[in-house]
Motif scaffolding. Structure first.
Motif, PDB file in Angstrom:
ATOM      1  N   GLU A  51       0.791  -1.333   0.082  1.00  0.00           N
ATOM      2  CA  GLU A  51      -0.033   0.018   0.041  1.00  0.00           C
ATOM      3  C   GLU A  51       0.825   1.304   0.105  1.00  0.00           C
ATOM      4  O   GLU A  51       0.529   2.342   0.255  1.00  0.00           O
ATOM      5  N   SER A  52       2.223   1.028  -0.540  1.00  0.00           N
ATOM      6  CA  SER A  52       2.905   2.295  -0.387  1.00  0.00           C
ATOM      7  C   SER A  52       3.441   2.686  -1.886  1.00  0.00           C
ATOM      8  O   SER A  52       2.589   2.781  -2.486  1.00  0.00           O
ATOM      9  N   ASN A  53       4.748   2.671  -1.696  1.00  0.00           N
ATOM     10  CA  ASN A  53       5.329   3.068  -3.166  1.00  0.00           C
ATOM     11  C   ASN A  53       5.770   1.985  -4.111  1.00  0.00           C
ATOM     12  O   ASN A  53       6.592   2.175  -5.133  1.00  0.00           O
ATOM     13  N   ALA A  54       5.670   0.694  -3.859  1.00  0.00           N
ATOM     14  CA  ALA A  54       6.381  -0.423  -4.609  1.00  0.00           C
ATOM     15  C   ALA A  54       5.175  -0.683  -5.983  1.00  0.00           C
ATOM     16  O   ALA A  54       4.357  -1.440  -5.773  1.00  0.00           O
ATOM     17  N   ILE A  55       5.678  -0.083  -6.877  1.00  0.00           N
ATOM     18  CA  ILE A  55       4.814   0.091  -8.043  1.00  0.00           C
ATOM     19  C   ILE A  55       5.661  -0.298  -9.517  1.00  0.00           C
ATOM     20  O   ILE A  55       6.820   0.288  -9.548  1.00  0.00           O
ATOM     21  N   GLN A  56       4.978  -1.098 -10.371  1.00  0.00           N
ATOM     22  CA  GLN A  56       5.599  -1.295 -11.381  1.00  0.00           C
ATOM     23  C   GLN A  56       4.760  -1.065 -12.633  1.00  0.00           C
ATOM     24  O   GLN A  56       3.551  -1.327 -12.378  1.00  0.00           O
ATOM     25  N   ARG A  57       4.994  -0.776 -13.902  1.00  0.00           N
ATOM     26  CA  ARG A  57       4.278  -0.559 -15.016  1.00  0.00           C
ATOM     27  C   ARG A  57       4.770  -1.191 -16.145  1.00  0.00           C
ATOM     28  O   ARG A  57       6.005  -1.407 -16.172  1.00  0.00           O
ATOM     29  N   ALA A  58       3.972  -1.453 -17.001  1.00  0.00           N
ATOM     30  CA  ALA A  58       4.189  -2.068 -18.090  1.00  0.00           C
ATOM     31  C   ALA A  58       3.268  -1.983 -19.199  1.00  0.00           C
ATOM     32  O   ALA A  58       2.173  -1.630 -19.060  1.00  0.00           O
ATOM     33  N   ASP A  59       3.684  -1.998 -20.528  1.00  0.00           N
ATOM     34  CA  ASP A  59       2.616  -1.757 -21.728  1.00  0.00           C
ATOM     35  C   ASP A  59       2.622  -3.086 -22.122  1.00  0.00           C
ATOM     36  O   ASP A  59       3.614  -3.865 -22.790  1.00  0.00           O
ATOM     37  N   LEU A  60       1.410  -3.698 -22.476  1.00  0.00           N
ATOM     38  CA  LEU A  60       0.878  -5.045 -23.004  1.00  0.00           C
ATOM     39  C   LEU A  60       0.299  -4.975 -24.147  1.00  0.00           C
ATOM     40  O   LEU A  60      -0.872  -3.962 -24.181  1.00  0.00           O
ATOM     41  N   ARG A  61       0.325  -6.028 -24.835  1.00  0.00           N
ATOM     42  CA  ARG A  61      -0.463  -5.951 -26.307  1.00  0.00           C
ATOM     43  C   ARG A  61      -1.465  -7.094 -25.867  1.00  0.00           C
ATOM     44  O   ARG A  61      -1.003  -8.378 -25.829  1.00  0.00           O
ATOM     45  N   VAL A  62      -2.533  -6.890 -26.445  1.00  0.00           N
ATOM     46  CA  VAL A  62      -3.674  -8.030 -26.413  1.00  0.00           C
ATOM     47  C   VAL A  62      -4.218  -8.227 -27.680  1.00  0.00           C
ATOM     48  O   VAL A  62      -4.327  -7.479 -28.542  1.00  0.00           O
ATOM     49  N   GLU A  63      -4.064  -9.352 -28.107  1.00  0.00           N
ATOM     50  CA  GLU A  63      -4.423  -9.862 -29.641  1.00  0.00           C
ATOM     51  C   GLU A  63      -5.608 -10.826 -29.378  1.00  0.00           C
ATOM     52  O   GLU A  63      -6.170 -11.666 -28.569  1.00  0.00           O
ATOM     53  N   ASN A  64      -6.545 -10.765 -30.482  1.00  0.00           N
ATOM     54  CA  ASN A  64      -7.768 -11.614 -30.786  1.00  0.00           C
ATOM     55  C   ASN A  64      -7.488 -13.031 -30.456  1.00  0.00           C
ATOM     56  O   ASN A  64      -6.586 -13.687 -30.937  1.00  0.00           O
ATOM     57  N   GLY A  65      -8.485 -13.614 -29.663  1.00  0.00           N
ATOM     58  CA  GLY A  65      -8.290 -14.922 -29.285  1.00  0.00           C
ATOM     59  C   GLY A  65      -7.309 -15.447 -28.736  1.00  0.00           C
ATOM     60  O   GLY A  65      -6.927 -16.670 -28.616  1.00  0.00           O
ATOM     61  N   LYS A  66      -6.224 -14.781 -28.012  1.00  0.00           N
ATOM     62  CA  LYS A  66      -5.059 -15.148 -27.116  1.00  0.00           C
ATOM     63  C   LYS A  66      -5.081 -14.418 -25.911  1.00  0.00           C
ATOM     64  O   LYS A  66      -5.775 -13.616 -25.414  1.00  0.00           O
ATOM     65  N   VAL A  67      -4.717 -15.136 -24.664  1.00  0.00           N
ATOM     66  CA  VAL A  67      -4.640 -14.784 -23.496  1.00  0.00           C
ATOM     67  C   VAL A  67      -3.182 -14.245 -23.353  1.00  0.00           C
ATOM     68  O   VAL A  67      -2.191 -15.196 -23.236  1.00  0.00           O
ATOM     69  N   THR A  68      -2.794 -13.040 -22.816  1.00  0.00           N
ATOM     70  CA  THR A  68      -1.459 -12.388 -22.812  1.00  0.00           C
ATOM     71  C   THR A  68      -1.287 -12.772 -21.157  1.00  0.00           C
ATOM     72  O   THR A  68      -1.850 -12.002 -20.275  1.00  0.00           O
ATOM     73  N   GLU A  69      -0.273 -13.349 -20.939  1.00  0.00           N
ATOM     74  CA  GLU A  69       0.109 -13.711 -19.470  1.00  0.00           C
ATOM     75  C   GLU A  69       1.325 -13.043 -19.177  1.00  0.00           C
ATOM     76  O   GLU A  69       2.425 -12.831 -19.961  1.00  0.00           O
ATOM     77  N   ALA A  70       1.176 -12.044 -18.176  1.00  0.00           N
ATOM     78  CA  ALA A  70       2.489 -11.298 -17.834  1.00  0.00           C
ATOM     79  C   ALA A  70       2.615 -11.189 -16.422  1.00  0.00           C
ATOM     80  O   ALA A  70       1.809 -11.144 -15.493  1.00  0.00           O
ATOM     81  N   THR A  71       3.881 -11.172 -16.030  1.00  0.00           N
ATOM     82  CA  THR A  71       4.333 -10.936 -14.518  1.00  0.00           C
ATOM     83  C   THR A  71       5.206  -9.772 -14.523  1.00  0.00           C
ATOM     84  O   THR A  71       6.206  -9.558 -15.250  1.00  0.00           O
ATOM     85  N   LEU A  72       4.783  -8.989 -13.635  1.00  0.00           N
ATOM     86  CA  LEU A  72       5.341  -7.725 -13.369  1.00  0.00           C
ATOM     87  C   LEU A  72       6.200  -7.775 -12.274  1.00  0.00           C
ATOM     88  O   LEU A  72       5.879  -8.166 -10.947  1.00  0.00           O
ATOM     89  N   ASN A  73       7.499  -7.769 -12.560  1.00  0.00           N
ATOM     90  CA  ASN A  73       8.675  -7.845 -11.215  1.00  0.00           C
ATOM     91  C   ASN A  73       8.898  -6.434 -10.598  1.00  0.00           C
ATOM     92  O   ASN A  73       9.455  -5.511 -11.173  1.00  0.00           O
ATOM     93  N   HIS A  74       8.743  -6.449  -9.215  1.00  0.00           N
ATOM     94  CA  HIS A  74       9.123  -5.608  -8.362  1.00  0.00           C
ATOM     95  C   HIS A  74      10.574  -5.799  -7.578  1.00  0.00           C
ATOM     96  O   HIS A  74      11.014  -6.605  -7.460  1.00  0.00           O
ATOM     97  N   ARG A  75      11.059  -4.448  -7.764  1.00  0.00           N
ATOM     98  CA  ARG A  75      12.219  -4.551  -6.903  1.00  0.00           C
ATOM     99  C   ARG A  75      11.710  -3.734  -5.534  1.00  0.00           C
ATOM    100  O   ARG A  75      11.691  -2.290  -5.463  1.00  0.00           O
ATOM    101  N   ALA A  76      11.421  -4.549  -4.588  1.00  0.00           N
ATOM    102  CA  ALA A  76      10.958  -4.144  -3.438  1.00  0.00           C
ATOM    103  C   ALA A  76      11.108  -5.071  -2.056  1.00  0.00           C
ATOM    104  O   ALA A  76      11.633  -6.305  -2.491  1.00  0.00           O
TER     105      ALA A  76
END
Length: 306
Positions: A201-226
């Motif tokens: 609930e503080s400042n441990a925040i990560q951001r990423a731009d991800l692409r969603v394609e028709n008929g596919k599930v985009t799985e992504a893990t955002l890695n924090h340095r915290a």
């Protein structure tokens, strides 16, 4: 003699004025001299018979995922709108959440829509008294998110995600949804999305731009340095923590990151340098400390005079 002469004269007058008619016929003569027309009966002027109204009929619908053409079996919300064609806003006349719904509709024009998460499709349909079947194609993919620190997955209860649609140069231009949990399937139209992962609930925040394609599930893990630190005010190193202590975590520049009250509150912080202030019984104590990614530990402030 005068009485017989009068009778004879009257009879002659009748014969002269109305020759060839019986007394009954004379009674119904037209005063203009012609016979009265015979009465006749005519049928009333009725409107032409209306053709029989067309009956209601069944509309059967289904949805496919655009691209692979996979049938969609769950997570659907159907709506049927009546299109009056007069420029007014169409009104909803039927709803369903079934995979393949059936609607009984009167003849007319309708708009069928289906939503699948945040993706949708619509189609104009004309009913004419006969059963109809139609299929809507939904252009959609999905996101499935998780968080980690190094090689360690973050517990689902400790991380949440927000998804935005970039607008111009603003990566967080339009919020799609916030509070998304680890492993949740978020159905979206095809496109690029900006994902914000918040660990704690503080400042441990990560951001990423991800692409969603028709008929596919985009799985992504955002890695924090915290890391998660436990704050304590103690009389001596390793001693019991004082209850009711008010803590403030600040950056070296003096910006407040987090405040908490308790004997040993836990705070998740992005790696970096911090200043800890502890207030107890009218006394204020401070300490500088450093957060290293993946290293969870206790941060003790010793209650002694400076």
């Amino acid at each position: 003699m005068r009485k017989g002469l009068a009778a004879t004269t009257l009879a002659g007058l009748v014969t002269v004025l109305l020759p060839g008619l019986s007394p009954a016929q004379e009674l119904f003569q037209n005063r203009l001299g012609g016979p009265l027309p015979s009465p006749s009966i005519t049928s009333p002027n009725l409107p032409p018979a209306m053709p029989p109204a067309e009956p209601e009929a069944q509309l059967s619908l289904s949805a496919l995922l655009a691209g692979p053409g996979v049938p969609l079996r769950q997570g659907l919300a159907w709506r049927i709108y009546e299109d009056r064609g007069d420029g007014t806003r169409p009104s909803i006349i039927a709803r369903s959440v079934e995979a393949e719904p059936h609607f009984t509709l009167a003849p007319g024009t309708y708009v069928a829509t289906v939503t699948y998460g945040f993706a949708s499709a619509s189609k104009r349909i004309v009913m004419g008294g006969q059963p109809a079947t139609d299929t809507l194609r939904v252009a959609a993919g999905a996101l499935k998110l998780s968080g980690a620190v190094g090689d360690q997955k973050i517990a689902p209860a400790q991380v949440t995600f927000s998804v935005f649609v970039p607008v111009g140069t603003n990566s967080e231009g339009r919020l799609v949804r916030t509070g998304i949990k680890t492993g949740e399937i978020l159905r979206l139209p095809e496109g690029t999305y900006h994902v914000v992962s918040t660990y704690g609930e503080s400042n441990a925040i990560q951001r990423a731009d991800l692409r969603v394609e028709n008929g596919k599930v985009t799985e992504a893990t955002l890695n924090h340095r915290a890391a998660t630190v436990t704050l304590k005010l103690v009389a001596a190193p390793g001693a019991e923590a004082f209850a009711g202590t008010a803590f403030s975590v600040l950056t070296p520049g003096g910006d407040t990151i987090r405040e908490a009250i308790g004997a040993f509150p836990q705070v998740t912080l992005s790696e970096g340098d911090y200043v800890l202030i502890a207030r107890h019984d009218g006394q204020v104590y401070t300490r500088e400390f450093k957060v290293e990614s993946g290293l969870d530990r206790d941060i003790e402030v010793v209650a002694k005079s400076s």
